[in-house]
Write a protein that holds these residues in place. Sequence first.
Motif, short mmCIF file in Angstrom:
data_model
loop_
_atom_site.label_atom_id
_atom_site.label_comp_id
_atom_site.label_asym_id
_atom_site.label_seq_id
_atom_site.Cartn_x
_atom_site.Cartn_y
_atom_site.Cartn_z
N PRO A 11 63.72 -47.47 35.80
CA PRO A 11 64.22 -46.97 34.86
C PRO A 11 65.23 -46.03 35.04
O PRO A 11 66.51 -45.97 34.59
CB PRO A 11 62.65 -45.90 33.97
N PHE A 12 64.26 -45.33 36.30
CA PHE A 12 65.40 -44.64 36.26
C PHE A 12 66.96 -44.45 37.23
O PHE A 12 67.87 -44.22 37.25
CB PHE A 12 65.39 -42.88 37.44
N ALA A 13 66.99 -45.91 38.26
CA ALA A 13 68.27 -46.22 38.71
C ALA A 13 68.85 -46.56 37.28
O ALA A 13 70.41 -47.15 37.37
CB ALA A 13 67.66 -47.64 39.61
N LEU A 14 68.18 -47.23 36.25
CA LEU A 14 69.16 -48.23 35.38
C LEU A 14 69.89 -46.43 34.42
O LEU A 14 70.87 -46.63 33.99
CB LEU A 14 68.05 -48.27 34.72
N LEU A 15 68.82 -45.54 34.28
CA LEU A 15 69.40 -44.41 33.42
C LEU A 15 70.83 -44.40 34.45
O LEU A 15 71.82 -43.83 34.47
CB LEU A 15 69.09 -43.32 33.07
N TYR A 16 70.69 -43.70 35.77
CA TYR A 16 71.78 -43.80 36.42
C TYR A 16 72.89 -44.29 36.50
O TYR A 16 73.88 -43.81 36.11
CB TYR A 16 71.64 -43.57 38.39
N ASP A 17 73.03 -45.99 36.64
CA ASP A 17 73.64 -46.26 36.60
C ASP A 17 74.54 -46.55 35.20
O ASP A 17 76.02 -46.61 35.46
CB ASP A 17 73.68 -47.65 36.87
N GLY A 18 73.88 -46.64 34.38
CA GLY A 18 74.73 -46.71 32.92
C GLY A 18 74.98 -45.16 32.68
O GLY A 18 76.03 -45.07 32.09
N LEU A 19 74.58 -43.75 32.84
CA LEU A 19 75.07 -42.40 31.98
C LEU A 19 75.86 -41.66 33.40
O LEU A 19 76.70 -41.01 32.73
CB LEU A 19 73.63 -42.22 31.67
#
Length: 93
Positions: A11-19
């Motif tokens: 989830p944190f990798a997804l948030l990092y890549d997206g935001l």
Amino acid sequence: MSLVTILAVYPFALLYDGLIAEHFHSWPLHWRTANFPIFLAPLLTYAVMPWLSRVLRRTRRRGPGRSAAPTGLTAGPHDAPTQARRQAFGYHR
């Protein structure tokens, strides 16, 4: 434990890549790549992983025929030497 790590990192990798990662497109590749572990490794190590380990501890330790209580915390008749040490050192539950 690897499942816990995957559950924490994804989830944190997804948030990092997206935001966050979109703001670093103009930076050189090595600086963009360094941002991910610099920001997320401390966050995961000191906040997310300990919390997630505590949350999932009961499900990881429980097996067929085992209770949710960790082993070694219950005192039975076979624990007389342990009980004597606890009393001698003033340990009370």
